[in-house]
Design an enzyme around this catalytic site. Sequence first.
Site, PDB file in Angstrom:
ATOM      1  N   LYS A 154       0.837  -1.197   0.000  1.00  0.00           N
ATOM      2  CA  LYS A 154       0.000   0.000   0.000  1.00  0.00           C
ATOM      3  C   LYS A 154       0.877   1.253   0.000  1.00  0.00           C
ATOM      4  O   LYS A 154       2.022   1.200   0.462  1.00  0.00           O
ATOM      5  CB  LYS A 154      -0.862   0.028   1.278  1.00  0.00           C
ATOM      6  CG  LYS A 154      -1.986  -0.985   1.320  1.00  0.00           C
ATOM      7  CD  LYS A 154      -2.779  -0.867   2.611  1.00  0.00           C
ATOM      8  CE  LYS A 154      -3.901  -1.888   2.671  1.00  0.00           C
ATOM      9  NZ  LYS A 154      -4.961  -1.658   1.674  1.00  0.00           N
ATOM     10  N   ARG A 181     -10.180 -11.615   2.097  1.00  0.00           N
ATOM     11  CA  ARG A 181     -11.014 -12.677   1.541  1.00  0.00           C
ATOM     12  C   ARG A 181     -10.302 -14.022   1.588  1.00  0.00           C
ATOM     13  O   ARG A 181     -10.943 -15.068   1.689  1.00  0.00           O
ATOM     14  CB  ARG A 181     -11.443 -12.297   0.110  1.00  0.00           C
ATOM     15  CG  ARG A 181     -10.290 -12.111  -0.834  1.00  0.00           C
ATOM     16  CD  ARG A 181     -10.658 -11.305  -2.066  1.00  0.00           C
ATOM     17  NE  ARG A 181     -10.743  -9.864  -1.805  1.00  0.00           N
ATOM     18  CZ  ARG A 181     -11.047  -8.956  -2.722  1.00  0.00           C
ATOM     19  NH1 ARG A 181     -11.310  -9.330  -3.967  1.00  0.00           N
ATOM     20  NH2 ARG A 181     -11.099  -7.666  -2.412  1.00  0.00           N
TER      21      ARG A 181
HETATM   22  N1  BES Z   1      -8.058  -3.847   4.502  1.00  0.00           N
HETATM   23  C1  BES Z   1      -8.246  -3.436   3.163  1.00  0.00           C
HETATM   24  C2  BES Z   1      -9.558  -2.682   2.940  1.00  0.00           C
HETATM   25  C3  BES Z   1      -9.667  -1.376   3.658  1.00  0.00           C
HETATM   26  C4  BES Z   1      -9.330  -0.203   3.026  1.00  0.00           C
HETATM   27  C5  BES Z   1     -10.185  -1.316   4.926  1.00  0.00           C
HETATM   28  C6  BES Z   1      -9.456   1.004   3.683  1.00  0.00           C
HETATM   29  C7  BES Z   1     -10.314  -0.113   5.576  1.00  0.00           C
HETATM   30  C8  BES Z   1      -9.953   1.057   4.957  1.00  0.00           C
HETATM   31  C9  BES Z   1      -8.235  -4.637   2.243  1.00  0.00           C
HETATM   32  O1  BES Z   1      -7.428  -5.687   2.648  1.00  0.00           O
HETATM   33  C10 BES Z   1      -7.708  -4.161   0.941  1.00  0.00           C
HETATM   34  O2  BES Z   1      -6.573  -3.812   0.886  1.00  0.00           O
HETATM   35  N2  BES Z   1      -8.554  -4.180  -0.100  1.00  0.00           N
HETATM   36  C11 BES Z   1      -8.175  -3.725  -1.366  1.00  0.00           C
HETATM   37  C12 BES Z   1      -8.649  -4.741  -2.366  1.00  0.00           C
HETATM   38  C13 BES Z   1      -8.102  -4.530  -3.750  1.00  0.00           C
HETATM   39  C14 BES Z   1      -6.631  -4.833  -3.777  1.00  0.00           C
HETATM   40  C15 BES Z   1      -8.851  -5.414  -4.705  1.00  0.00           C
HETATM   41  C16 BES Z   1      -8.849  -2.387  -1.596  1.00  0.00           C
HETATM   42  O3  BES Z   1     -10.001  -2.216  -1.177  1.00  0.00           O
HETATM   43  O4  BES Z   1      -8.220  -1.500  -2.163  1.00  0.00           O
HETATM   44 MN    MN Z   2      -5.430  -5.453   1.978  1.00  0.00          MN
END
Ligand code: BES
Ligand code: MN
Length: 497
Positions: free
Chosen positions: A274, A348
């Site tokens: 990230k 997931r």
């Molecule tokens: N934990 C994150 C989702 C999240 C984002 C929770 C912001 C709380 C605040 C999750 O694991 C994630 O990174 N999801 C990605 C999925 C994508 C790579 C398909 C996302 O939502 O960007």
């Molecule tokens: Mn994630």
Amino acid sequence: MNLTFAEPKLPRKGAIVVFVAAGGKLGASAKALDKTTQGAVARAASHDGFSGKSGETRALLAPAGLEDGMVILLGLGEGKELNALAARKAGAKVYQALVGAKAKSATLMVDGIAGCKLSLGDQAANLAYGARLRSYRFDRYLTKEAADKKPSLGKFSVMVKGVAAARKAYAPLDALAEGVDLTRDLVSEPGNVIYPKTLADECRKLSKLGVKVEVLGEKQMEKLGMGALLGVGMGSERESFLVTMQWSGGGKTKKPVALVGKGVTFDTGGISIKPSAGMEEMKWDMGGSGAVIGAMHALATRKAKANVVGVVGLVENMPSGTAQRPGDIVTTMSGQTIEVLNTDAEGRLVLADALWYTQDRFKPQLMIDLATLTGAIMVALGSEHAGMFASDDKLAQGLSAAGEAVGELLWRMPLGEAYDKQLDGGPADMANISAGRWGGSITAAQLLQRFTNGVPWAHLDIAGTAWSNKAKPLMAKGATGFGVQLLDRFVADNFES
Ligand code: BES
Ligand code: MN
Ligand code: ZN
């Protein structure tokens, strides 16, 4: 804040909180105090800008006639609109008004309001509960905070006729508040304090309440074939765990309700790392498991007459030389394979094995998972509703109703074959992300559904609601404990009668 209930006796000291109905109509205690203060209460209640609407407060500092202290008028609006949730929100406002006025001790006079359907005991209990929830503060790392910055309120006494009934009504709410506060603590703690092992230890503490806790480590999960969950934890120095928490308060023969939580104690994204801005927020990527743990705590503390099992998958998602790579293919406990196209779509993967294990091991009548799963749900719903995906309409309706009753709102999102197909086409049974850009919360839910084995299931995507950067009616900013009250209410309304 030390909260107690007592039979009414108007104090002459400290802060005294009294009811005012819509239109500035004084309640019984307000009238009594008006005499003591030579009309100051009535003057304040009819002064510009105060209408007595629900949750409105006005402080009268040091009025003549009182030895010392202040009067706080609490508007409660129209009696017929004062339900439990409104009373909770009003209680939260009382707390804020008291702290705002630097009150050290306070007495809330609960003397009823015309047209209100709640009993006096329920009014008192819900007002107290709202104040209690609003008083939460995560301050254990503030070692140098000046005394005058700390909330002033030490003692809060709720006075009501028939105090025994009020105490009885408050007991389950006190248990619930403990659960909510536990969740908020766990969610607020940073990733160097709460990681899979320490979060599993928190689960173990529930055994004191009569919860049967089992902790599976990596060896045991390998034996079970949980390749998806284990893959996420591969890059971390910290061991991954899966914890089950069984509360058996219902009949021996009743199949349990299962609550499953995403417990990514820190989500860097892994190799699909990230951006650094805001990454600290990913300490609360265990908010789903936090809610499950808090709910189990509440249910066990109030000795819920239901069988409920909580299951949390605890992992840390780190990039390292041992981390899983984009393109890796993992085999889940169910036997289905997943191509990990993006290591940041890890929740997931954790839930795929946790859900499969839950239905296989506990044969639940239904499963509800909670997860801070996608940023896309925040795009869709912001932070007022969590996204709900459900395979079963009755379950969806029950959850929506529970959420509305406690002010943790859900908005139902669609599932469907066309979305499901978007995971197909690669070298494995499915990819962990869809090819297209859109509907990311839905395709994530579709992946989860493939691991429910047809058991009635609902998925709550709480990415937008587990944390709040601004205060909510019942919650200070920060961790909201979202899901605890909702799950408690869902169990109470559907499985305890
Ligand atoms: N934990 C994150 C989702 C999240 C984002 C929770 C912001 C709380 C605040 C999750 O694991 C994630 O990174 N999801 C990605 C999925 C994508 C790579 C398909 C996302 O939502 O960007
Ligand atoms: Mn994630
Ligand atoms: Zn995540």
